[in-house]
Design a protein around this motif. Sequence first.
Motif, mmCIF file in Angstrom:
data_model
loop_
_atom_site.group_PDB
_atom_site.id
_atom_site.type_symbol
_atom_site.label_atom_id
_atom_site.label_comp_id
_atom_site.label_asym_id
_atom_site.label_seq_id
_atom_site.Cartn_x
_atom_site.Cartn_y
_atom_site.Cartn_z
ATOM 1 N N ILE A 35 0.833 -1.204 0.000
ATOM 2 C CA ILE A 35 0.000 0.000 0.000
ATOM 3 C C ILE A 35 0.865 1.252 0.000
ATOM 4 C CG2 ILE A 35 -0.253 0.025 2.513
ATOM 5 C CD1 ILE A 35 -2.723 1.301 -0.197
ATOM 6 N N VAL A 36 2.019 1.212 0.662
ATOM 7 C CA VAL A 36 2.914 2.372 0.628
ATOM 8 C C VAL A 36 3.379 2.620 -0.802
ATOM 9 C CG1 VAL A 36 5.161 3.264 1.360
ATOM 10 C CG2 VAL A 36 3.669 2.150 3.020
ATOM 11 N N THR A 37 3.716 1.544 -1.521
ATOM 12 C CA THR A 37 4.135 1.685 -2.914
ATOM 13 C C THR A 37 3.031 2.290 -3.760
ATOM 14 O OG1 THR A 37 5.622 -0.228 -2.710
ATOM 15 C CG2 THR A 37 4.994 0.437 -4.936
ATOM 16 N N VAL A 38 1.802 1.838 -3.561
ATOM 17 C CA VAL A 38 0.659 2.372 -4.312
ATOM 18 C C VAL A 38 0.482 3.865 -4.043
ATOM 19 C CG1 VAL A 38 -1.864 2.328 -4.503
ATOM 20 C CG2 VAL A 38 -0.586 0.192 -4.503
ATOM 21 N N ASP A 57 9.641 -0.835 -10.483
ATOM 22 C CA ASP A 57 10.711 -1.509 -9.738
ATOM 23 C C ASP A 57 11.528 -0.520 -8.913
ATOM 24 O OD1 ASP A 57 9.956 -3.935 -10.762
ATOM 25 O OD2 ASP A 57 11.460 -3.963 -12.365
ATOM 26 N N ALA A 58 11.793 0.643 -9.478
ATOM 27 C CA ALA A 58 12.570 1.653 -8.753
ATOM 28 C C ALA A 58 11.809 2.175 -7.551
ATOM 29 C CB ALA A 58 12.935 2.801 -9.698
ATOM 30 N N VAL A 59 10.498 2.379 -7.713
ATOM 31 C CA VAL A 59 9.680 2.855 -6.586
ATOM 32 C C VAL A 59 9.627 1.800 -5.491
ATOM 33 C CG1 VAL A 59 7.368 3.565 -5.865
ATOM 34 C CG2 VAL A 59 8.305 4.393 -8.033
ATOM 35 N N GLN A 60 9.413 0.536 -5.875
ATOM 36 C CA GLN A 60 9.348 -0.542 -4.884
ATOM 37 C C GLN A 60 10.665 -0.665 -4.114
ATOM 38 O OE1 GLN A 60 8.149 -3.816 -7.459
ATOM 39 N NE2 GLN A 60 6.114 -3.861 -6.505
ATOM 40 N N ALA A 61 11.779 -0.566 -4.822
ATOM 41 C CA ALA A 61 13.081 -0.668 -4.158
ATOM 42 C C ALA A 61 13.272 0.489 -3.179
ATOM 43 C CB ALA A 61 14.194 -0.680 -5.208
ATOM 44 N N TRP A 62 12.857 1.684 -3.567
ATOM 45 C CA TRP A 62 12.994 2.854 -2.687
ATOM 46 C C TRP A 62 12.119 2.696 -1.450
ATOM 47 C CZ3 TRP A 62 9.885 6.789 -0.780
ATOM 48 C CH2 TRP A 62 10.556 7.895 -0.241
ATOM 49 N N VAL A 63 10.882 2.272 -1.643
ATOM 50 C CA VAL A 63 9.958 2.080 -0.510
ATOM 51 C C VAL A 63 10.499 1.027 0.448
ATOM 52 C CG1 VAL A 63 7.686 1.182 0.130
ATOM 53 C CG2 VAL A 63 7.893 2.872 -1.719
#
Length: 343
Positions: A35-38, A57-63
């Motif tokens: 949910i944070v990624t969303v 993928d970049a957003v998920q890795a950062w989160v």
Amino acid sequence: MNSPGQQAKRWCDNLIRPSLKGLMVGAADQSDEPIVTVLVREMIHSSAMRCHQPDLDAVQAWVREVLLSPYWLTLLLRESSGDAIGIALCQYITYEGDPSNRILKCKHFYVRKEHSEGLRSHSAMLVDAIVEAARRSPLVREVFIVTFGASDIFGVRQLLSRRGFRRIGTQHLGQPRRTAQSAQIRAVRQKGDLDDSALATLRDLGRAFYAETGRSFLGTARFDPEVMLDHSLGQPPKSSCTLIAIHDGRPVGFLTGMLASVALTTLIALQSSLLYVHPALRGGPVARQLLNAFVTAADDLGADSVLIGTSSSVNTDRVCRFLELRGFEHVGDVLSRPVLQYA
């Protein structure tokens, strides 16, 4: 003692009293990564940085990195059903290099807008939770909220102003382009490039900068000009820039920055870290010459953009106008509020 299966309450749970509609704020953990990624992706899509969105993928890795880091606090605003509708991503940072004084800096703030009614009260709950988290955190003396990329910069500023925040800085984004620069602007890589007299003057400028920010009134926070010099002149030359304005043979201003990726975008920018011009030289060409040299340096370093960010509270509105007149886009503010710790 907790019963089997019952989790111990953390200091960051239920930071504020739930609203009459059951809204509540608490800290996210690793299980909240989806949910944070969303929410982060929604935030980027609704922001001024939508044209520079990183891939999933970049957003998920950062989160994932943020949720695992002890230096970050991620707050989720939830409805009574448990669905998350807002997020605040905050980072604990040391103040002026002094580990005994810290700032809780909210770098990303977002509330879903499906229901316009009550939006401001929803956002206010999240802001109040940020302040409460700071009050519960040892050594935190001030809260910063950066509105970089916000879709409604002025609306957020008004909301924060009503809750005791004052605007102390600005965020502007521009494209590097070569322009003529004055011979008075000198690029410096290390302390050895300057003689003792110039270093002494820079220390004095640093003290003047610190005094003018008003931060000396925060109590035990202190300023060490050597820390400032080491930070400015101790960076890799291929990814940093330190510019000093010389007038009548003496330093009268400085602008420093580092090459870095702009969080949650695909941009690589030369980001300013310190900007100051002696009061007697303001209104003249010095600031313009420093800025011209800075955008040229960004081009030389291969940056996509130039990010001028201030948080000194020194002539914020004037700096804002100065940058906009030179083609920089106003993409956010920096607002602060002192933290009153519990006894």
